[in-house]
Design a protein around this motif. Structure first.
Motif, mmCIF file in Angstrom:
data_model
loop_
_atom_site.group_PDB
_atom_site.id
_atom_site.type_symbol
_atom_site.label_atom_id
_atom_site.label_comp_id
_atom_site.label_asym_id
_atom_site.label_seq_id
_atom_site.Cartn_x
_atom_site.Cartn_y
_atom_site.Cartn_z
ATOM 1 N N ARG A 46 0.755 -1.049 -0.542
ATOM 2 C CA ARG A 46 -0.024 0.040 -0.041
ATOM 3 C C ARG A 46 0.985 1.379 0.538
ATOM 4 O O ARG A 46 2.019 1.633 0.390
ATOM 5 N N PHE A 77 -4.361 10.629 -0.394
ATOM 6 C CA PHE A 77 -4.670 9.387 -1.335
ATOM 7 C C PHE A 77 -3.753 7.998 -1.118
ATOM 8 O O PHE A 77 -2.787 8.271 -1.066
ATOM 9 N N HIS A 78 -4.903 7.339 -0.873
ATOM 10 C CA HIS A 78 -4.486 6.110 -0.714
ATOM 11 C C HIS A 78 -4.670 4.945 -2.149
ATOM 12 O O HIS A 78 -5.599 5.434 -2.796
ATOM 13 N N GLY A 79 -3.548 4.422 -2.404
ATOM 14 C CA GLY A 79 -2.767 3.438 -3.761
ATOM 15 C C GLY A 79 -2.650 2.477 -3.099
ATOM 16 O O GLY A 79 -1.826 1.870 -1.962
ATOM 17 N N ARG A 127 -0.480 1.352 -8.786
ATOM 18 C CA ARG A 127 -1.097 3.033 -8.619
ATOM 19 C C ARG A 127 -1.921 3.669 -9.930
ATOM 20 O O ARG A 127 -1.895 4.961 -10.888
ATOM 21 N N TRP A 146 -7.073 5.629 -7.152
ATOM 22 C CA TRP A 146 -6.204 6.655 -5.821
ATOM 23 C C TRP A 146 -7.737 6.697 -4.742
ATOM 24 O O TRP A 146 -8.590 6.571 -5.053
ATOM 25 N N ARG A 147 -7.665 6.384 -3.667
ATOM 26 C CA ARG A 147 -9.050 6.507 -2.450
ATOM 27 C C ARG A 147 -8.560 7.734 -1.731
ATOM 28 O O ARG A 147 -7.143 7.758 -1.103
ATOM 29 N N TYR A 151 5.975 12.020 -7.852
ATOM 30 C CA TYR A 151 4.651 12.237 -7.641
ATOM 31 C C TYR A 151 4.874 14.212 -7.338
ATOM 32 O O TYR A 151 6.081 14.752 -6.714
ATOM 33 N N ILE A 195 -3.764 13.408 -11.424
ATOM 34 C CA ILE A 195 -4.928 12.386 -10.843
ATOM 35 C C ILE A 195 -5.796 13.009 -9.524
ATOM 36 O O ILE A 195 -6.542 12.783 -9.535
#
Length: 386
Positions: free
Chosen positions: A14, A28-30, A34, A37-38, A349, A370
């Motif tokens: 994660r 931003f969770h991924g 990749r 994204w949550r 990023y 994103i």
């Protein structure tokens, strides 16, 4: 473990992107793919968040450097990845000045760095105006660290609170040598780069061969303006620096910085704010140049943003803009707003002054946006939750 299981394990790792902005923070969770994204946020909506950092020593504790309308400059701590937050009981603050002398007040905490791996509850913070602070209890209480905050020579190098960057002079780029917890670096805008080998009891300038703006005396550290300094995880004897006056590399034990940005395209130049290093290859780094004409508009050159990568320690640079706007994109990136993950290939990023969050899953070869319509982005950090 088989190759298939290796790939499966990688894909289940994660990742979280920690985005600090002028009006709050987002997570931003991924995962290693990749591809999706949550979004978790906003946290601290309406408050200025200068830096949001995950503690790599436990993988769940977050510290947020905040400036709030009613609380002023403070630091918040979460031990559950942002579900709950607790304000520091004693945030960074300068000691009371002696009678008859001018005191200083922290305007905001700007930079957060976890201490060495064998100091699990220790953190460092850099502030505006320039100050260095340490917490030994996970960020709940903070104290001035080392003599530099009151040292007359350092105070002279720091200049006044009207000097330096538009939103105030800053102490930043606090670095802990992973091999030795007593070996520390920090940078000041203005005030140069400094090093300690005794755990902060003393610091010494590290500015040999760094340039200053034409017409200013390079022997006066007050005129030195490092924007961002990074240490290479794969070779802690190598540091890179994005400076007000170019891109530099330092290979210890030398004390002399080499201006590697002179090999950048002349029409682009080597002025910017962020710099990112590869987690496993000390020859690879990324920068994001900005327009450095005489008025310093702090926009992408010609409205055509691009990252530049070197894979030979600065001997050559390659433009990386596939997927970015081809024109009329007048944003840039602040010094903390570009980062890398540790996957293979490395993900890069960045967040923009116009509130966009961009990523590259393949070390800058192609880019995609994103998130849009966030507030102005001040900092982006990538953290592996595996």
């Amino acid at each position: 473990m088989t190759a298939d299981s290796d790939a499966s394990a990688c894909n289940t790792r994660r990742l979280v992107l920690l985005v600090a902005t002028r009006k709050g923070a987002w997570l931003f969770h991924g995962d290693a793919r990749r591809g999706a994204w949550r979004v978790d946020g906003p946290h601290f909506l309406g408050h200025i968040i200068s830096h949001l950092v995950l503690d790599p020593r436990d993988g769940k504790t977050l510290l947020a450097a905040a400036k709030t309308g009613h609380l002023g400059p403070t630091i918040f701590r979460s031990t559950d990845l942002g579900v709950n937050w607790r304000e520091a009981a004693r945030p960074p603050a300068f000691r009371q000045a002696a009678a008859g002398t001018a005191g200083r007040a922290v305007d905001h905490s700007f930079w957060l760095t976890p201490a060495h791996a064998d100091e699990p509850d220790a953190w460092y913070a850099g502030t505006s105006p320039q100050g260095l602070f340490r917490s030994g209890d996970g960020g709940l209480t903070w104290s001035p660290f080392s003599p530099i905050n009151e040292d007359p020579q350092y105070r002279k190098w720091m200049g006044t609170e009207q000097d330096g960057t538009p939103d105030g002079p800053k102490l930043h780029s606090i670095i802990v040598d992973p091999r030795d917890r007593r070996h520390l670096y920090f940078a000041m805008s203005g005030g140069g780069v400094h090093e300690s080998r005794d755990g902060g009891e003393t610091f010494a300038p590290l500015v040999d061969d760094m340039e200053t703006v034409e017409g200013f005396d390079a022997s006066d550290l007050a005129f030195h303006d490092p924007h961002c300094v990074r240490l290479c995880p794969s070779d802690p004897d190598r540091l890179y620096q994005q400076n007000h006056c170019g891109i530099y590399r330092l290979d210890r034990p030398s004390t002399r910085w080499v201006r590697i940005g002179r090999t950048m395209p002349q029409e682009i130049g080597d002025i910017g704010f962020p710099l990112v290093v590869h987690p496993r290859d000390a020859n690879t780094a990324w920068v994001f140049p900005m327009d450095a004409t005489t008025v310093w508009p702090r926009t992408s050159p010609g409205g055509r943003p691009a990252a530049y990568a070197t894979r030979d320690a600065g001997a050559t640079w390659q433009r990386q803009d596939v997927g970015m706007p081809a024109g009329q994109a007048w944003w840039t990136i602040k010094r903390q707003a570009m980062t890398a993950d540790r996957f293979d290939p490395v993900g890069i990023y960045f967040g923009t002054t116009s509130g966009e969050l961009w990523m590259s899953p393949d070390e800058g070869r192609r880019w995609e946006c994103i998130a849009r319509h966030l507030p102005e982005i001040y900092a982006v950090e990538a953290a592996d939750l595996a």
